[in-house]
Design a protein around this motif. Structure first.
Motif, PDB file in Angstrom:
ATOM      1  N   GLY A 279     -24.535  52.948  86.188  1.00  0.00           N
ATOM      2  CA  GLY A 279     -23.988  51.924  85.289  1.00  0.00           C
ATOM      3  C   GLY A 279     -23.312  50.792  86.029  1.00  0.00           C
ATOM      4  N   THR A 280     -23.379  50.778  87.362  1.00  0.00           N
ATOM      5  CA  THR A 280     -22.775  49.700  88.151  1.00  0.00           C
ATOM      6  C   THR A 280     -23.843  48.869  88.851  1.00  0.00           C
ATOM      7  N   ARG A 281     -25.103  49.277  88.705  1.00  0.00           N
ATOM      8  CA  ARG A 281     -26.179  48.562  89.390  1.00  0.00           C
ATOM      9  C   ARG A 281     -26.695  47.421  88.536  1.00  0.00           C
TER      10      ARG A 281
ATOM     11  N   THR B  59     -33.302  40.254  86.158  1.00  0.00           N
ATOM     12  CA  THR B  59     -32.568  39.639  85.045  1.00  0.00           C
ATOM     13  C   THR B  59     -31.093  39.425  85.361  1.00  0.00           C
ATOM     14  N   GLY B  60     -30.558  40.105  86.346  1.00  0.00           N
ATOM     15  CA  GLY B  60     -29.146  39.977  86.674  1.00  0.00           C
ATOM     16  C   GLY B  60     -28.225  40.730  85.736  1.00  0.00           C
ATOM     17  N   LYS B  61     -28.803  41.488  84.813  1.00  0.00           N
ATOM     18  CA  LYS B  61     -27.978  42.268  83.876  1.00  0.00           C
ATOM     19  C   LYS B  61     -27.706  43.652  84.440  1.00  0.00           C
TER      20      LYS B  61
END
Lengths: 148, 109
Positions: free
Chosen positions: B33-35, B40-42
Motif C-alpha cells: 500500500g506504499t508503492r 499512472t503515479g497513483k
C-alpha cells in the motif's frame, strides 16, 4: 606553504564538522525511537540488549530490498516468550511481523523473507511473559529498495 | 497458481516431543500500500495477509500478525513439536476479506 592564518581556518572548519555531525545522528535516532515506541509499545531504553541470547541471521548486503531472508533463533525458553517481532527502522511501516509463540512450538525459531525500503537496522525483539523485552539488531545494506 | 494457495513442508520422520521445522509458502501479491504505479503515479492499494494461525489437532500453536513488509509469495518457518499423530492446519486471511486454509497430516513415531 601553510601559514598561521590557514591553520586557524582549518581548525575552525574541523570544529564545525565535529559539532554538526553528532546532531544529525541524534535527530535520526530520536525518530527511530519515536517509531519504536509507537509500534513496540515501550521506549527503546526499556529494551535490554539480548544479542547473546538471540541469534539474528540476515545477509550483510542485500542486492534487492524486495526479498531479504531473516532468521531468528533464540536460547530463551519458549515457555517464557510471549511474542517476537521483526522491526526495520527505515521502513514506511517498521513493524514487519509479530509472532505469538506458545509452548507447543518447543523452541524459539522463526524465519521469513521481508521487504526493505533502504539500508537499515533490522531488529529482532522478544517480549517475555514477565514483561521484559530483549532485542538484537544487525545492519543490512540495501542497494535497490523494495517498498517504493 | 491462484492467490491463497499454500505449500507446506514437514519432515517425513517426526520424533515424539522433539521440535521439528514447519515450513510453508503462500501465493499472495503482498502489496504494502506504499508503492506507486509507475505509469499512472497513483498508489497501488494495499492487499496483503494480515493474520495467520497455526493449529495442531485444533490446539493453537502460533499466531502471526503479518504486515505488508513481508515479501510477495511469503515464506514462513517455525519450530513445533507433536506428541501424537494428527493434522497441522494453517489458516490465514487478507485485508480484502480473503480467507483460506490448508492442512497436512503428520505421522509421529
Amino acid at each position: 606553504m601553510m601559514n598561521r592564518r590557514d591553520l586557524i581556518k582549518l581548525m575552525g572548519a574541523g570544529m564545525v564538522m565535529a559539532t554538526t555531525s553528532p546532531l544529525v545522528t541524534i535527530s535520526h535516532a530520536s525518530e527511530v525511537e519515536k517509531k519504536f515506541k509507537k509500534h513496540v509499545g515501550v521506549p527503546m531504553s526499556k529494551v535490554k540488549d539480548g544479542s547473546s541470547l538471540i541469534k539474528l541471521k540476515t545477509p550483510t548486503i542485500a542486492e534487492t530490498g524486495a526479498n531479504v531472508p531473516v532468521a531468528i533463533d533464540s536460547k530463551v525458553p519458549v515457555e517464557e516468550v510471549e511474542w517476537l517481532m521483526i522491526f526495520v527502522d527505515n521502513n514506511p511501516v517498521p513493524r514487519v511481523i509479530k509472532v505469538h509463540l506458545t509452548p507447543m512450538n518447543g523452541k524459539v525459531y522463526f524465519a521469513t523473507r521481508i521487504k526493505m525500503a533502504k539500508t537499515s537496522n533490522v531488529r529482532a525483539i522478544i517480549k517475555k511473559k514477565d514483561g521484559t523485552y530483549l532485542q538484537a539488531f544487525k545492519e543490512v545494506k540495501v542497494t535497490i529498495g523494495g517498498c517504493g | 497458481m491462484a492467490i491463497g494457495t499454500a505449500k507446506i513442508r514437514v519432515p517425513r520422520n517426526i520424533k515424539k516431543g522433539k521440535p521439528f521445522k514447519l515450513q510453508f509458502i503462500i501465493i499472495h501479491p503482498m502489496e504494502p500500500g506504499t508503492r506507486k504505479d509507475k505509469k499512472t503515479g497513483k498508489l497501488i492499494p494495499a492487499h496483503h495477509i494480515t493474520k495467520l494461525d497455526i493449529t495442531f489437532n485444533g490446539k493453537k500453536v502460533t499466531h502471526m500478525d503479518v504486515g505488508g513488509a513481508v515479501s510477495a509469495n511469503p515464506y514462513f518457518a517455525v519450530m513445533m513439536k507433536a506428541d501424537e499423530p494428527g493434522t497441522i492446519e494453517i489458516s490465514y486471511e487478507d485485508n480484502k476479506g480473503g480467507k483460506w486454509k490448508k492442512s497436512v497430516k503428520v505421522n509421529v513415531s
